[in-house]
Design a protein around this motif. Structure first.
Motif, PDB file in Angstrom:
ATOM      1  N   GLY A  38      39.913  44.515  26.995  1.00 51.79           N
ATOM      2  CA  GLY A  38      41.310  44.087  27.063  1.00 51.79           C
ATOM      3  C   GLY A  38      41.496  42.958  28.060  1.00 51.79           C
ATOM      4  O   GLY A  38      40.674  42.040  28.168  1.00 51.79           O
ATOM      5  N   HIS A  39      42.576  43.052  28.842  1.00 49.16           N
ATOM      6  CA  HIS A  39      42.867  42.002  29.827  1.00 49.16           C
ATOM      7  C   HIS A  39      41.832  41.963  30.950  1.00 49.16           C
ATOM      8  O   HIS A  39      41.719  40.948  31.649  1.00 49.16           O
ATOM      9  CB  HIS A  39      44.262  42.207  30.414  1.00 49.16           C
ATOM     10  CG  HIS A  39      45.376  41.964  29.442  1.00 49.16           C
ATOM     11  ND1 HIS A  39      45.592  40.734  28.852  1.00 49.16           N
ATOM     12  CD2 HIS A  39      46.341  42.780  28.956  1.00 49.16           C
ATOM     13  CE1 HIS A  39      46.635  40.807  28.046  1.00 49.16           C
ATOM     14  NE2 HIS A  39      47.104  42.039  28.086  1.00 49.16           N
ATOM     15  N   GLU A  40      41.092  43.058  31.162  1.00 49.10           N
ATOM     16  CA  GLU A  40      40.134  43.094  32.266  1.00 49.10           C
ATOM     17  C   GLU A  40      38.783  42.475  31.910  1.00 49.10           C
ATOM     18  O   GLU A  40      37.911  42.365  32.769  1.00 49.10           O
ATOM     19  CB  GLU A  40      39.935  44.529  32.742  1.00 49.10           C
ATOM     20  CG  GLU A  40      41.145  45.126  33.439  1.00 49.10           C
ATOM     21  CD  GLU A  40      41.571  44.359  34.686  1.00 49.10           C
ATOM     22  OE1 GLU A  40      40.758  43.584  35.232  1.00 49.10           O
ATOM     23  OE2 GLU A  40      42.731  44.517  35.091  1.00 49.10           O
ATOM     24  N   PHE A  80      43.864  50.821  40.434  1.00 46.46           N
ATOM     25  CA  PHE A  80      44.109  51.552  39.197  1.00 46.46           C
ATOM     26  C   PHE A  80      44.820  50.629  38.222  1.00 46.46           C
ATOM     27  O   PHE A  80      45.848  50.036  38.560  1.00 46.46           O
ATOM     28  CB  PHE A  80      44.942  52.801  39.474  1.00 46.46           C
ATOM     29  CG  PHE A  80      44.193  53.861  40.227  1.00 46.46           C
ATOM     30  CD1 PHE A  80      43.503  54.857  39.546  1.00 46.46           C
ATOM     31  CD2 PHE A  80      44.148  53.851  41.616  1.00 46.46           C
ATOM     32  CE1 PHE A  80      42.793  55.830  40.235  1.00 46.46           C
ATOM     33  CE2 PHE A  80      43.440  54.815  42.318  1.00 46.46           C
ATOM     34  CZ  PHE A  80      42.760  55.810  41.627  1.00 46.46           C
ATOM     35  N   ILE A  81      44.256  50.501  37.029  1.00 47.09           N
ATOM     36  CA  ILE A  81      44.769  49.545  36.049  1.00 47.09           C
ATOM     37  C   ILE A  81      44.935  50.200  34.677  1.00 47.09           C
ATOM     38  O   ILE A  81      44.440  51.296  34.428  1.00 47.09           O
ATOM     39  CB  ILE A  81      43.838  48.320  35.919  1.00 47.09           C
ATOM     40  CG1 ILE A  81      42.428  48.739  35.414  1.00 47.09           C
ATOM     41  CG2 ILE A  81      43.683  47.618  37.266  1.00 47.09           C
ATOM     42  CD1 ILE A  81      42.213  48.655  33.944  1.00 47.09           C
ATOM     43  N   CYS A 117      47.512  43.187  36.020  1.00 44.00           N
ATOM     44  CA  CYS A 117      46.429  43.837  36.763  1.00 44.00           C
ATOM     45  C   CYS A 117      45.230  42.925  37.041  1.00 44.00           C
ATOM     46  O   CYS A 117      44.666  42.966  38.142  1.00 44.00           O
ATOM     47  CB  CYS A 117      45.974  45.092  36.029  1.00 44.00           C
ATOM     48  SG  CYS A 117      47.240  46.393  35.954  1.00 44.00           S
ATOM     49  N   PRO A 118      44.785  42.104  36.081  1.00 41.66           N
ATOM     50  CA  PRO A 118      43.593  41.285  36.344  1.00 41.66           C
ATOM     51  C   PRO A 118      43.722  40.384  37.567  1.00 41.66           C
ATOM     52  O   PRO A 118      42.727  40.158  38.270  1.00 41.66           O
ATOM     53  CB  PRO A 118      43.454  40.455  35.058  1.00 41.66           C
ATOM     54  CG  PRO A 118      44.069  41.313  33.998  1.00 41.66           C
ATOM     55  CD  PRO A 118      45.241  41.968  34.683  1.00 41.66           C
ATOM     56  N   ASP A 128      39.937  52.286  35.481  1.00 35.94           N
ATOM     57  CA  ASP A 128      40.748  52.406  34.268  1.00 35.94           C
ATOM     58  C   ASP A 128      41.396  53.792  34.274  1.00 35.94           C
ATOM     59  O   ASP A 128      40.730  54.806  34.073  1.00 35.94           O
ATOM     60  CB  ASP A 128      39.864  52.232  33.035  1.00 35.94           C
ATOM     61  CG  ASP A 128      40.635  52.379  31.724  1.00 35.94           C
ATOM     62  OD1 ASP A 128      41.869  52.592  31.770  1.00 35.94           O
ATOM     63  OD2 ASP A 128      40.005  52.296  30.661  1.00 35.94           O
ATOM     64  N   GLY A 129      42.717  53.815  34.509  1.00 32.34           N
ATOM     65  CA  GLY A 129      43.419  55.081  34.612  1.00 32.34           C
ATOM     66  C   GLY A 129      43.280  55.956  33.383  1.00 32.34           C
ATOM     67  O   GLY A 129      43.319  57.194  33.474  1.00 32.34           O
TER      68      GLY A 129
END
Length: 530
Positions: free
Chosen positions: A94-96, A134-135, A142-143, A165-166
């Motif tokens: 994803g965004h990470e 925590f993302i 978050c990134p 990753d929560g």
């Protein structure tokens, strides 16, 4: 990055792009995965192995790290066999995904993009700092936090940074009562939550140890022709127009892109039928990089001394001397100002539906505000949560009719008008209800819910200009038709000013106008002795 079911898939196109990125790697980077059992572990190893396949400088190693990693779905990065301090607990898709790739490249020798003054502050840390972030993989804010802390770890061996990753650690999320991301912990204690930016992290480090600022005492840049405060559409337009005149230009931005970064759907930027905030911010940065513009990110302006040459003191301790100044700091989310709001940010009170919506899956939530942002938030949340109740203070909604029509078609969206929010109620540290008054009948009602998303407009980011230029009672900087403020040589543009209609396209135009006016001022005012 694409998804097939719940499995993270790296396409041939992505791998080919990664191969190009890795060609300049100077160090060998190893992804060290903790041994053990976990339902997602095979997927993690496959994911990392696919990435490592693009370069002989990348490797995957499964190892018992003797407690260095959280679980068997965690991994760390080593550069030339040395621990970088960077950890990921989860599969950074994803965004990470960009966070992982940037960490890999930076660890291998690619230059960090942090400002030198920020690097000096981080380098000065002498105590062990273990950050946990925590993302949610769907969070687009978050990134920025993960990437900043990863760079901190690379700068200073006393610092470790872990993305968590929560979704893979529900027990930990429950244990710490986390209801919003990003949520940052330092050495096991809550450090920052809600809307966190790199500049906020630096300021909090300075609060812990003010002596870190000493590294930048006496540091001053060469005299600038134009200094732009703000990195949103107005600020970028000002900087580019100024640079095109051959002027020495510096942009100071605690967060490049500003509020635009939080806007997911943009369909009214003329000539661009549809884009997103992150995409637009990327384009703004690319355009800035085409010119000789000095960009100072993750720092804020603390003080401005007026005069023919203005002296700007930054939160890092560094100073900038400039012949002219353009303020384009935009605005921030307006707060309700009712009991229970600030106390419960991150525990049920949120301002970004895109970031925090997934935490309320299957639950009842409220959106405060019936303007475009409020109705858009309700529509976004409706596909995730059980129900959304929109509260509008006025008798009618302010949103565009097309958005209202969409909301009225949704079975799980209820709109309550003429409603004044009295307080947000929490039980056992989490939001449990909202109390409001029907302004027509004066009856007080309580609605049980799990989350409240505040979407009631913006407040100008102008506090640092108090006493420097004239402002309205609402905090807007007063400007004339050439963006001139009450102080000679100081201009302002965009949402921070009295210009009507806060729109991206208007801010860009105002930024260009402010730059042209500042150029006229510089032509007419030579500074003696400079």
């Amino acid at each position: 990055m694409s998804k097939k079911g719940r499995i993270t898939v790296l396409t041939k196109e992505i791998l080919q792009a990664l191969k190009g990125y890795t060609e300049s790697m100077q160090k060998n980077v190893t992804f060290v995965v903790q041994t053990g059992e976990h339902s997602k572990r095979a997927e993690l190893v496959k994911f990392l192995s696919d990435i490592a396949s693009v370069s002989d400088k990348l490797n995957v190693e499964e190892r018992d790290t003797q407690g260095e990693l959280r679980s068997s779905v965690s991994f760390l990065l080593e550069a030339d066999n040395e621990d970088t301090g960077i950890r990921f607990s989860g599969i950074p898709g994803g965004h990470e995904f960009n966070s992982l790739i940037l960490a890999m490249l930076h660890a291998s020798g690619t230059a960090l993009k942090l400002d030198d003054s920020v690097k000096a502050i981080v380098s000065g840390v002498r105590e062990p700092l273990h950050f946990e972030v925590f993302i949610s993989l769907s969070c687009h804010n978050c990134p920025e936090v993960v990437q900043a802390l990863n760079q901190f770890a690379l700068i200073n061996p006393h610092i470790k940074a872990e993305m968590i990753d929560g979704g893979l650690y529900p027990n930990l999320i429950s244990e710490r009562d986390i209801q919003g991301v990003p949520s940052v912990y330092l050495n096991g204690e809550l450090f920052a939550n809600g809307k966190v930016e790199a500049g906020t992290l630096i300021e909090k480090l300075l609060e812990r140890d003010p002596s870190l600022k000493d590294a930048n005492k006496g540091v001053s840049m060469p005299l600038q022709d134009v200094t732009v405060i703000g990195g949103g559409p107005a600020g970028v337009a000002s900087a580019i127009y100024s640079a095109r005149k051959g002027l020495k230009v510096t942009v100071v931005a605690d967060r490049f892109g500003g509020q635009v970064k939080d806007t997911m759907g943009i369909e009214n930027l003329i000539s661009v039928p549809k884009t997103t905030g992150p995409e637009l911010v990327g384009n703004l940065m690319a355009h800035v990089n085409d010119y000789d513009i000095t960009l100072k990110e993750s720092v804020r302006v603390e003080n401005i001394e007026k005069g023919n040459v203005k002296t700007i003191t930054l939160s890092s301790g560094e100073q900038i001397r400039t012949r002219s100044l353009i303020v384009a700091t935009g605005a921030r989310w307006r707060e309700l100002g009712v009991p229970g709001e600030k106390e419960n940010v991150g525990n049920g009170v949120a301002y970004c539906p895109h970031c925090d919506g997934p935490f309320f899956k299957g639950k009842d939530v409220a959106v405060i505000g019936g303007g475009n942002s409020g109705i858009e938030a309700a529509l976004d949340l409706a596909g995730i949560v059980k129900s959304v109740t929109v509260f509008e203070f006025m008798p009618t909604l302010k949103a565009d009719q097309v958005l209202i029509n969409q909301a009225e078609k949704r079975d799980n969206i209820t709109i309550v008008k003429n409603a004044a929010t009295n307080q947000i109620v929490a039980t056992d540290g989490k939001v449990s209800a909202i109390e409001y008054t029907d302004r027509e009948t004066n009856d007080v009602h309580t609605l049980e819910l799990a989350g409240v998303f505040v979407q009631i407009g913006l407040v100008p980011n102008s506090q640092f200009m108090e006493g420097v230029v004239d402002m309205t009672k609402y905090g807007e900087i007063v400007i004339d038709d050439k963006c001139q403020t009450s102080e000679a040589g100081i201009y302002a543009a965009g949402d921070v000013t009295t210009v009507p209609y806060k729109q991206i396209v208007i801010s860009m135009g105002e930024g260009a106008k402010a730059s042209l006016a500042a150029f006229e001022y510089l032509l007419a005012h030579e500074v003696e002795g400079e």
